[in-house]
Design a protein around this motif. Structure first.
Motif, mmCIF file in Angstrom:
data_model
loop_
_atom_site.group_PDB
_atom_site.id
_atom_site.type_symbol
_atom_site.label_atom_id
_atom_site.label_comp_id
_atom_site.label_asym_id
_atom_site.label_seq_id
_atom_site.Cartn_x
_atom_site.Cartn_y
_atom_site.Cartn_z
ATOM 1 N N ILE A 81 -68.040 -11.668 -0.095
ATOM 2 C CA ILE A 81 -68.958 -11.197 0.577
ATOM 3 C C ILE A 81 -68.577 -10.333 1.656
ATOM 4 C CG2 ILE A 81 -71.224 -11.713 1.948
ATOM 5 C CD1 ILE A 81 -71.312 -12.522 -1.155
ATOM 6 N N ALA A 82 -67.510 -10.585 2.451
ATOM 7 C CA ALA A 82 -66.938 -9.973 3.421
ATOM 8 C C ALA A 82 -66.518 -8.748 2.830
ATOM 9 C CB ALA A 82 -65.777 -10.717 4.093
ATOM 10 N N GLY A 83 -65.703 -8.915 1.634
ATOM 11 C CA GLY A 83 -65.204 -7.639 1.147
ATOM 12 C C GLY A 83 -66.331 -6.643 0.681
ATOM 13 N N GLY A 84 -67.578 -7.133 0.494
ATOM 14 C CA GLY A 84 -68.633 -6.128 0.148
ATOM 15 C C GLY A 84 -69.104 -5.449 1.478
ATOM 16 N N PHE A 85 -69.355 -6.180 2.741
ATOM 17 C CA PHE A 85 -69.575 -5.652 3.729
ATOM 18 C C PHE A 85 -68.466 -4.821 4.393
ATOM 19 C CE2 PHE A 85 -73.739 -7.198 4.869
ATOM 20 C CZ PHE A 85 -73.703 -8.650 4.534
ATOM 21 N N ASN A 236 -59.335 -3.937 -0.242
ATOM 22 C CA ASN A 236 -60.651 -4.275 -0.928
ATOM 23 C C ASN A 236 -60.308 -5.436 -1.631
ATOM 24 O OD1 ASN A 236 -62.795 -4.113 -2.199
ATOM 25 N ND2 ASN A 236 -62.450 -2.300 -3.261
ATOM 26 N N VAL A 237 -61.178 -6.496 -1.013
ATOM 27 C CA VAL A 237 -60.787 -7.825 -1.582
ATOM 28 C C VAL A 237 -61.733 -8.079 -2.675
ATOM 29 C CG1 VAL A 237 -60.181 -8.774 0.627
ATOM 30 C CG2 VAL A 237 -62.464 -9.035 0.042
ATOM 31 N N ILE A 238 -62.319 -7.432 -3.263
ATOM 32 C CA ILE A 238 -63.474 -7.348 -4.242
ATOM 33 C C ILE A 238 -62.736 -7.184 -5.477
ATOM 34 C CG2 ILE A 238 -65.522 -6.876 -5.547
ATOM 35 C CD1 ILE A 238 -66.647 -5.702 -2.758
ATOM 36 N N GLN A 239 -62.687 -7.872 -6.430
ATOM 37 C CA GLN A 239 -61.782 -7.674 -7.673
ATOM 38 C C GLN A 239 -62.140 -6.382 -8.457
ATOM 39 O OE1 GLN A 239 -62.091 -11.064 -9.962
ATOM 40 N NE2 GLN A 239 -60.128 -11.742 -9.450
ATOM 41 N N GLU A 240 -63.196 -6.084 -8.531
ATOM 42 C CA GLU A 240 -63.564 -4.796 -9.207
ATOM 43 C C GLU A 240 -63.409 -3.764 -8.135
ATOM 44 O OE1 GLU A 240 -65.801 -7.397 -9.305
ATOM 45 O OE2 GLU A 240 -67.650 -6.749 -8.563
ATOM 46 N N ASP A 241 -62.545 -2.676 -8.622
ATOM 47 C CA ASP A 241 -62.079 -1.637 -7.765
ATOM 48 C C ASP A 241 -62.314 0.017 -8.361
ATOM 49 O OD1 ASP A 241 -60.810 -0.850 -5.604
ATOM 50 O OD2 ASP A 241 -58.809 -0.585 -6.394
ATOM 51 N N TYR A 242 -63.559 0.183 -8.125
ATOM 52 C CA TYR A 242 -63.881 1.378 -8.727
ATOM 53 C C TYR A 242 -64.840 2.220 -7.807
ATOM 54 C CZ TYR A 242 -68.340 -0.643 -9.762
ATOM 55 O OH TYR A 242 -69.498 -1.179 -9.466
ATOM 56 N N SER A 243 -64.657 3.486 -7.969
ATOM 57 C CA SER A 243 -65.633 4.462 -7.196
ATOM 58 C C SER A 243 -66.728 5.077 -7.954
ATOM 59 C CB SER A 243 -64.777 5.382 -6.591
ATOM 60 O OG SER A 243 -64.126 4.757 -5.540
ATOM 61 N N ILE A 244 -67.738 5.408 -7.445
ATOM 62 C CA ILE A 244 -68.629 6.226 -8.201
ATOM 63 C C ILE A 244 -68.789 7.751 -7.630
ATOM 64 C CG2 ILE A 244 -71.152 6.560 -8.850
ATOM 65 C CD1 ILE A 244 -71.467 3.612 -8.910
#
Lengths: 326, 121
Positions: A81-85, A236-244
């Motif tokens: 959650i912190a990674g998202g914010f 970036n602590v979220i595992q998925e690591d992509y950009s749009i």
């Protein structure tokens, strides 16, 4: 379920699970990399959600301590959650960084032009030290420009995007810091050139030179400090690591850079020759023969810059990295 | 209840949580189209409208909401709900425009996948 049972059993007679929400909020607070005001808003909102979730579970007959624990589990790990914010904060910062870099560059360039215009024309050949410092200044500004363009084009490609990865944010921060650092080196070299000019040229406008130096140095330092301080949050602590990436003209720069990366020879030759001719033109020498070495030095510096700094600016494919546009 | 055909349902089943996350903002906008809501009720709506198919960690909706607000697609305000002050989100015109674009893009995508995946009898 077994994990929950073990957790509840191990807490009988120990620290009660009623602190589950507060412990979670403490952990989230330690991981958030946002402003204090934003952190307070986030934690308040998360607390509200967890209390609602706990109340709902209690209404289904679950004990209050177990409901709190389940609510925390269902919410998601504090890291996630912190990674998202933090990514959200980082996305905002990646829009601010190129603007700061551009303003810093414009200030330095405008000051340099004003100072150069205010100086009386020096008809004698510049000393070797003046030529060296001027050469260093020009090379540094060229690096600053190239790095600034690379960082800004990536930031533009993400401008309208709702998602950008830690990898992209790290790249933008790195490219713009290289740009501002190169700008500082260029400013230092040009400042020394100004000092040497004022020593050799008795009719030079020293007040303008000193003021110009101060403004350029302050502008470049302020730019670098501001970009360094921005919460770009490249971890970036979220595992998925992509950009749009944004479609259309906003991604044009990235597509051009992608082409350069795949076919570097022609653009590199073009830029190197242009730099060489420009170097000969700017060299403060009396004859073409004296200007030639500076032209050659510019060509070599351009090629060397591409080889050494190119991978960090996404212009050259290092062994392991790849761009989103490849 | 979400009214979808089998082809689209198969697409949903095959999607990883990562892919669902990529559409989360559009789904949040769609839920807010019905009216203002706070984060907890948004995640509840996501779960109930998808018949439990979208089971993301509940907290992931909040960064999505903040992103949407940062991009000017929704706005938030503090209101008292059930005796407690909550942050309520609502759709703004720019968000409605974005939602329409997302719907059109999804329609085109799911139609194309359906044509390839579904075998006509």
């Amino acid at each position: 379920m077994a994990g929950l049972l073990i957790c509840s059993i191990s807490n009988f007679g120990g620290e009660p699970l009623m602190n589950a929400i507060e412990n979670y909020l403490d952990e989230l607070n330690s991981l958030l990399e946002t402003s204090e005001k934003h952190k307070k808003e986030i934690l308040g909102e998360v607390r509200d959600h967890l209390l609602d979730s706990t109340a709902e579970k209690i209404s289904l007959g679950i004990s209050s301590s177990q409901a709190e624990h389940e609510a925390v589990n269902a919410f998601g790990s504090a890291n996630l959650i912190a990674g998202g914010f933090n990514a959200c904060e980082g996305a905002k910062a990646t829009k601010q960084a190129p603007i700061i870099t551009l303003l810093s560059g414009i200030l330095v360039l405008a000051t340099f032009l004003i100072v150069a215009w205010s100086q009386p024309r020096n008809t004698s050949s510049a000393s070797i030290f003046q030529q060296i410092t001027f050469f260093l200044g020009v090379i540094s500004v060229q690096v600053a420009l190239a790095a600034g363009i690379c960082g800004t084009s990536r930031a533009l490609s993400l401008w309208k995007s709702l998602e950008n990865s830690g990898k992209d944010r790290a790249f933008i921060k790195r490219a713009l810091k290289i740009s501002l650092l190169a700008l500082q080196i260029g400013v230092a070299a040009i400042s020394v050139n100004f000092i040497l000019d004022s020593v050799h040229n008795k009719s030079s406008n020293r007040t303008a030179l000193v003021l110009g130096m101060v403004v350029m140095i302050a502008g470049s330092i302020a730019g670098l400090a501001s970009v360094t301080k921005l919460r770009i949050n490249s971890s970036n602590v979220i595992q998925e690591d992509y950009s749009i990436h944004s479609p259309g003209i906003l991604s044009l720069g990235e597509r051009v850079i992608s082409v350069i990366k795949r076919h570097p020879i022609v653009p590199l030759l073009f830029v190197a020759i242009l730099s060489g001719l420009s170097g000969m033109n700017k060299a403060e020498t009396s004859t073409l023969q004296q200007a030639l070495p500076w032209g050659a030095a510019e060509v070599m510096a351009t090629v060397l810059g591409y080889l050494l700094i190119g991978p960090y600016l996404g212009l050259r494919e290092p062994r392991s990295e790849s761009s989103a546009f490849n | 209840m979400l009214d979808i055909d089998w082809a689209t349902y198969l697409v949903y089943l095959s999607m990883s949580n990562q892919q669902i996350k990529g559409h989360l903002e559009a789904m949040v906008l769609a839920i807010l189209e019905s009216g203002p809501a706070h984060g907890y009720s948004i995640i509840e709506s996501l779960r109930s409208e998808s018949d439990g198919l979208f089971d993301l960690p509940e907290g992931t909706v909040y960064p999505a909401l903040h992103r949407l607000e940062e991009n000017g697609l929704i706005k938030s305000s503090r209101e008292v709900v059930d005796g407690r002050e909550r942050r309520i989100y609502q759709l703004v015109p720019a968000g409605l425009g974005s939602l329409k674009e997302s719907r059109a893009a999804w329609q085109a995508f799911s139609s194309a996948v359906s044509r390839i995946l579904v075998v006509n009898p």
